[in-house]
Design a protein around this motif. Structure first.
Motif, mmCIF file in Angstrom:
data_model
loop_
_atom_site.group_PDB
_atom_site.id
_atom_site.type_symbol
_atom_site.label_atom_id
_atom_site.label_comp_id
_atom_site.label_asym_id
_atom_site.label_seq_id
_atom_site.Cartn_x
_atom_site.Cartn_y
_atom_site.Cartn_z
ATOM 1 N N GLU A 104 0.829 -1.206 0.000
ATOM 2 C CA GLU A 104 0.000 0.000 0.000
ATOM 3 C C GLU A 104 0.862 1.255 0.000
ATOM 4 N N TYR A 107 2.252 1.717 -3.523
ATOM 5 C CA TYR A 107 1.177 2.137 -4.429
ATOM 6 C C TYR A 107 0.844 3.613 -4.247
ATOM 7 N N LYS A 108 0.793 4.050 -3.011
ATOM 8 C CA LYS A 108 0.451 5.442 -2.722
ATOM 9 C C LYS A 108 1.529 6.396 -3.218
ATOM 10 N N THR A 111 1.337 6.366 -7.263
ATOM 11 C CA THR A 111 0.104 6.863 -7.885
ATOM 12 C C THR A 111 -0.424 8.147 -7.248
ATOM 13 N N GLY A 112 0.007 8.412 -6.017
ATOM 14 C CA GLY A 112 -0.528 9.565 -5.297
ATOM 15 C C GLY A 112 -1.895 9.315 -4.708
ATOM 16 N N LYS A 113 -2.351 8.085 -4.782
ATOM 17 C CA LYS A 113 -3.686 7.749 -4.286
ATOM 18 C C LYS A 113 -3.589 6.793 -3.106
ATOM 19 N N THR A 114 -4.424 7.012 -2.105
ATOM 20 C CA THR A 114 -4.520 6.078 -0.995
ATOM 21 C C THR A 114 -5.371 4.901 -1.433
ATOM 22 N N GLU A 132 -6.093 -1.165 -12.947
ATOM 23 C CA GLU A 132 -5.348 -0.335 -11.991
ATOM 24 C C GLU A 132 -3.918 -0.841 -11.835
#
Length: 283
Positions: A104, A107-108, A111-114, A132
């Motif tokens: 996680e 990934y964050k 991508t800049g996404k939680t 994704e």
């Protein structure tokens, strides 16, 4: 007293051997085959990608070679004919593979996404669709300059087996699985942090269990009957619109965590037990 002094070096030696074993487990085993390939190819056995913010991703060199893909009808835990017929496959080029499933935290950062269902930095990212996962690979490729993608199904099984021909990379006795995998019996019904179990012989963690891992291929239950010998890429399409998943997961029995077990999923549907790991070109 003289006898006690004589025994002291032996005790120290035993302690050092035990500590070396612990360190070897924690760092991941590197086989002689990997060392030889790295020497011949003039490549490092492992790479650590700097993702920024102090976050890294460890990659392990997978040497080229041959293996028997699939399983025989009598293999314990096999429930579907899509694992046959067993057939020889040749992986002609070396590649790097993530030592663990993408976390996680990784990934964050990329991508800049939680991630949905965030459970912890070292947990494998889950509830991830195939699309994704592919998007993550493209973003990581732009960031690192390496050719990053999902593994083909053949590359995944080859790396999982790590030179073995048994039902699991640790042998054929499923009762040893809890040393290597998070599965239905020990997972507490959720994904667990990566790299907490023993790795396979090539230093890859969680190749059995924890999360189903997306592969690049379309899924065809009859594909093995006509699969090419060298570097199979999977069928050109799927009547069911499904992509391949491998590894088994925390939600499944031990038989689904075997090296040859195949699963299929809708590439647009993220589920709690779907994740992925990446592969990358050597240069």
């Amino acid at each position: 007293m003289p006898k006690r002094r004589a025994l002291l070096p032996l005790a120290i030696a035993i302690t050092l051997v035990a500590l070396a074993g612990v360190l070897l487990w924690r760092r991941g085993y590197v086989s002689e085959e990997q060392r030889n390939a790295a020497r011949e190819l003039r490549l490092p056995v492992t790479k650590n990608l700097d993702l920024g913010g102090g976050v890294t991703m460890k990659l392990v060199l997978i040497p080229p070679g041959e293996f028997i893909m699939g399983s025989p009808p009598g293999e314990g835990g096999r429930t579907s004919s899509d694992e046959g017929p067993p057939h020889r496959v040749r992986i002609t080029k070396p590649f790097y593979m993530g030592a663990s499933e993408v976390t996680e935290e990784q990934y964050k950062v990329v991508t800049g996404k939680t991630p949905a269902g965030f459970a912890g930095a070292s947990n494998p990212v889950h509830r991830i669709s195939w699309h994704e996962a592919v998007r993550f690979c493209k973003m990581l490729q732009q960031e690192t300059g390496m050719d990053v993608r999902l593994p083909t199904e053949a590359e995944w099984e080859y790396a999982c087996r790590a030179g073995t021909g048994t039902a699991y990379s640790f042998g054929s006795d499923w009762r040893a699985i809890s040393k290597y995998a998070w599965w239905l019996s020990n997972s507490e019904f959720k994904a667990q942090p990566v790299m907490k179990k023993k790795p396979n012989p090539w230093g890859l963690y969680d190749m059995h269990g924890n999360l189903w891992e997306w592969c690049l291929d379309w899924y065809d239950p009859a594909y093995y009957a006509g699969s090419p010998l060298e570097d199979p890429q999977g069928p050109s399409s799927s009547d069911r619109g499904m992509r391949v998943l491998r590894s088994g997961s925390w939600h499944y029995y031990a038989g689904s965590c075997r090296s040859a077990d195949r699963h299929a999923g809708n590439p647009s549907y993220p589920l709690d037990y779907f994740g992925f790991r990446v592969v990358a070109s050597p240069r």
